[in-house]
Enzyme design. Structure first.
Site, short mmCIF file in Angstrom:
data_model
loop_
_atom_site.label_atom_id
_atom_site.label_comp_id
_atom_site.label_asym_id
_atom_site.label_seq_id
_atom_site.Cartn_x
_atom_site.Cartn_y
_atom_site.Cartn_z
N ASN A 1 0.83 -1.20 0.00
CA ASN A 1 0.00 0.00 0.00
C ASN A 1 0.87 1.25 0.00
O ASN A 1 1.97 1.27 0.56
CB ASN A 1 -1.03 0.01 1.14
CG ASN A 1 -0.47 -0.34 2.50
OD1 ASN A 1 0.59 -0.96 2.62
ND2 ASN A 1 -1.16 0.08 3.54
N GLU B 1 0.32 5.20 0.76
CA GLU B 1 -0.65 6.19 1.28
C GLU B 1 -0.26 7.60 0.85
O GLU B 1 0.81 7.82 0.26
CB GLU B 1 -0.73 6.04 2.81
CG GLU B 1 -1.24 4.66 3.19
CD GLU B 1 -1.54 4.50 4.68
OE1 GLU B 1 -1.07 5.32 5.49
OE2 GLU B 1 -2.23 3.51 5.00
N CYS C 1 -10.32 -3.53 -4.65
CA CYS C 1 -9.33 -4.49 -5.13
C CYS C 1 -9.99 -5.75 -5.68
O CYS C 1 -9.46 -6.37 -6.61
CB CYS C 1 -8.33 -4.81 -4.02
SG CYS C 1 -7.25 -3.41 -3.67
N GLU D 1 -2.76 -4.66 -3.38
CA GLU D 1 -3.19 -5.51 -4.50
C GLU D 1 -3.13 -4.75 -5.81
O GLU D 1 -2.68 -5.27 -6.84
CB GLU D 1 -4.63 -6.01 -4.28
CG GLU D 1 -4.82 -6.82 -3.02
CD GLU D 1 -5.17 -6.00 -1.79
OE1 GLU D 1 -4.60 -4.91 -1.59
OE2 GLU D 1 -6.02 -6.44 -1.01
N CYS E 1 -10.04 -5.40 -0.14
CA CYS E 1 -11.16 -4.44 -0.10
C CYS E 1 -11.99 -4.58 -1.37
O CYS E 1 -11.60 -5.22 -2.34
CB CYS E 1 -10.63 -3.02 0.08
SG CYS E 1 -10.01 -2.27 -1.43
N CYS F 1 -3.99 0.55 -2.72
CA CYS F 1 -3.79 -0.68 -1.95
C CYS F 1 -2.67 -1.54 -2.52
O CYS F 1 -2.30 -1.42 -3.70
CB CYS F 1 -5.07 -1.51 -1.96
SG CYS F 1 -6.44 -0.78 -1.05
N1 THU Z 1 -5.26 -1.76 2.29
C1 THU Z 1 -4.67 -2.51 1.32
O1 THU Z 1 -3.53 -2.25 0.92
N2 THU Z 1 -5.38 -3.55 0.80
C2 THU Z 1 -6.63 -3.92 1.17
O2 THU Z 1 -7.26 -4.77 0.56
C3 THU Z 1 -7.22 -3.30 2.36
C4 THU Z 1 -6.60 -1.99 2.77
C5 THU Z 1 -4.52 -0.64 2.86
C6 THU Z 1 -5.05 0.72 2.51
C7 THU Z 1 -4.57 1.56 3.65
O3 THU Z 1 -3.27 2.04 3.33
C8 THU Z 1 -4.48 0.61 4.83
O4 THU Z 1 -4.54 -0.70 4.27
C9 THU Z 1 -5.59 0.77 5.85
O5 THU Z 1 -6.83 0.73 5.25
#
Ligand code: THU
Length: 144
Positions: free
Chosen positions: A50, A52, A97, A63, A94, A61
């Site tokens: 991920n 941010e 994704c 994925e 999520c 994310c």
């Molecule tokens: N996140 C992912 O990288 N993949 C997911 O499927 C769920 C959420 C990340 C996004 C964010 O940076 C952190 O997890 C908290 O939501």
């Protein structure tokens, strides 16, 4: 070990790769690093974490980072993806994704794991039933 599209899925290796990718996550706001490893039909593995942003909603994310990494490397057909985070149980992808994964095939195996060794596996199609996908656009001939 299962066989898919002629590519053997080494689940442990794929999860280990996702764990390594997780170490590179840029997650200063959530403090929740996520790693992903996407196995292409070529046998190559594409990592994602991920990423941010101070404008929180721009976060992408693990994925989708892995998918972008693979597409930019020229691979478009995928067998499996491993996702790892410090969730209480296996880390589920999520909704966004899930949509990004079914774009490349409902049969992709989604190996959900956590840092403590919990593992669960489903297909992308099982995780997003009745998805809007490329087939929805085929009537107009826009299906890639
Ligand atoms: N996140 C992912 O990288 N993949 C997911 O499927 C769920 C959420 C990340 C996004 C964010 O940076 C952190 O997890 C908290 O939501």
């Amino acid at each position: 070990m299962l066989k898919d599209a002629g590519v053997r899925i080494d689940r442990k290796a794929l999860i280990d790769a996702a764990l390594r990718a997780r170490e590179r996550a840029y997650a200063p706001y959530s403090g929740f690093p996520v790693g992903a490893a996407l196995l292409g039909e070529s046998g190559n593995v594409y990592l994602g974490c991920n990423v941010e942003n101070a404008s929180y909603g721009l976060t992408w994310c693990a994925e989708r980072t892995a998918i972008g990494n693979a597409i930019a490397s020229g691979e478009r057909r995928f067998v499996a993806i491993a996702i790892v985070a410090a969730t209480p149980g296996p880390c589920a992808p999520c909704g966004a994704c899930r949509q990004a994964l079914v774009e490349f095939g409902e049969a992709i195996r989604v190996i959900m794991a956590n840092v403590d060794g919990a593992i669960e596996e489903k297909t992308a199609g099982e995780l997003l039933p009745e998805a809007f996908g490329p087939q929805a656009l085929s009537k107009e001939g826009r299906n890639p």
